[in-house]
Design a protein around this motif. Structure first.
Motif: not given
Lengths: 115, 114
Positions: B43-49
């Motif tokens: 699944g996707p995972e948050l890298l940058m915000y």
């Protein structure tokens, strides 16, 4: 932290059969989301819950799709009857809040193939 | 015009190169911008915000937002084979965005050649 757990990992079924996908969110997360991912359409939000209550199901493609969240630790997405165009990877995700800076934690998905 | 456009790739570069991944968007109301990384069969995972315009750096990764051009970028310095993945941009109008109003790009498949 075991992360978001989805089952089964793979599902192959024949057109017309009922399919049930399962999700266990991360403990303490109060938002749960169901997404569908295809090459053509990318990642699409189907429905999301807050505190077990469905908030927005506008992404559910048809009445053949239904989702439930009977308690804080379990959700199902059901397709009845299934069709070949439902073939996709279905992801469940959970989050602690709806803030944009609060990451969605995704499971590893269920790869559904309808023949 | 799609709300978020992202080149699907694949983008193949040699190890150690600087990688630039980009998204364009049409909705000027987007204020919150994210990059998710998705490894194969995961699944996707948050890298940058990031919020609004400007740059944000985290290790080898830099996220850049140009709201005037409706263009966001993710730069990866000293790229490694372990960076090989699909990178999805995502954006939202609301601080309470989460998934409400969160729009994903289709992702760019990146391959780092050893």
């Amino acid at each position: 932290d075991a992360g978001v757990i989805q089952s089964p990992r793979h599902e192959v079924t024949e057109m017309g059969q009922e399919v049930t996908l399962r999700c266990k969110p991360i403990s303490g997360h109060d938002y749960l989301f169901w997404y569908r991912q295809t090459m053509m359409r990318g990642l699409e939000l189907l429905i999301y819950f807050n505190n077990n209550v469905p908030i927005d199901d506008s992404g559910m493609p048809e009445d053949r799709f239904s989702a439930k969240m009977p308690n804080a630790s379990f959700s199902t997405l059901k397709i009845q009857p299934s069709e070949p165009r439902d073939s996709a990877v279905y992801f469940c995700a959970s989050s602690t809040s709806q803030g944009a800076g609060s990451p969605l934690h995704f499971g590893n998905g269920t790869r559904l193939t309808v023949t | 015009q799609k709300e978020v456009e992202q080149d699907p790739g694949p983008l193949s570069v040699p190890e150690g190169a600087i990688v630039s991944l980009n998204c364009t968007y049409s909705n000027s109301a987007f204020q919150y911008f994210m990059w998710y990384r998705q490894y194969s069969r995961k699944g996707p995972e948050l890298l940058m915000y990031t919020y609004s315009s400007g740059n944000k750096e985290d290790g080898r990764f830099t996220a850049q937002v140009d709201k005037s051009s409706k263009y966001i970028s993710l730069f990866i310095r000293d790229s490694q084979p372990s960076d090989s993945a699909t990178y999805l941009c995502a954006m939202s109008m609301y601080s309470g965005g989460g998934a409400d109003g969160l729009t994903f790009g289709k992702g760019t498949h990146l391959i780092i050649q050893p």
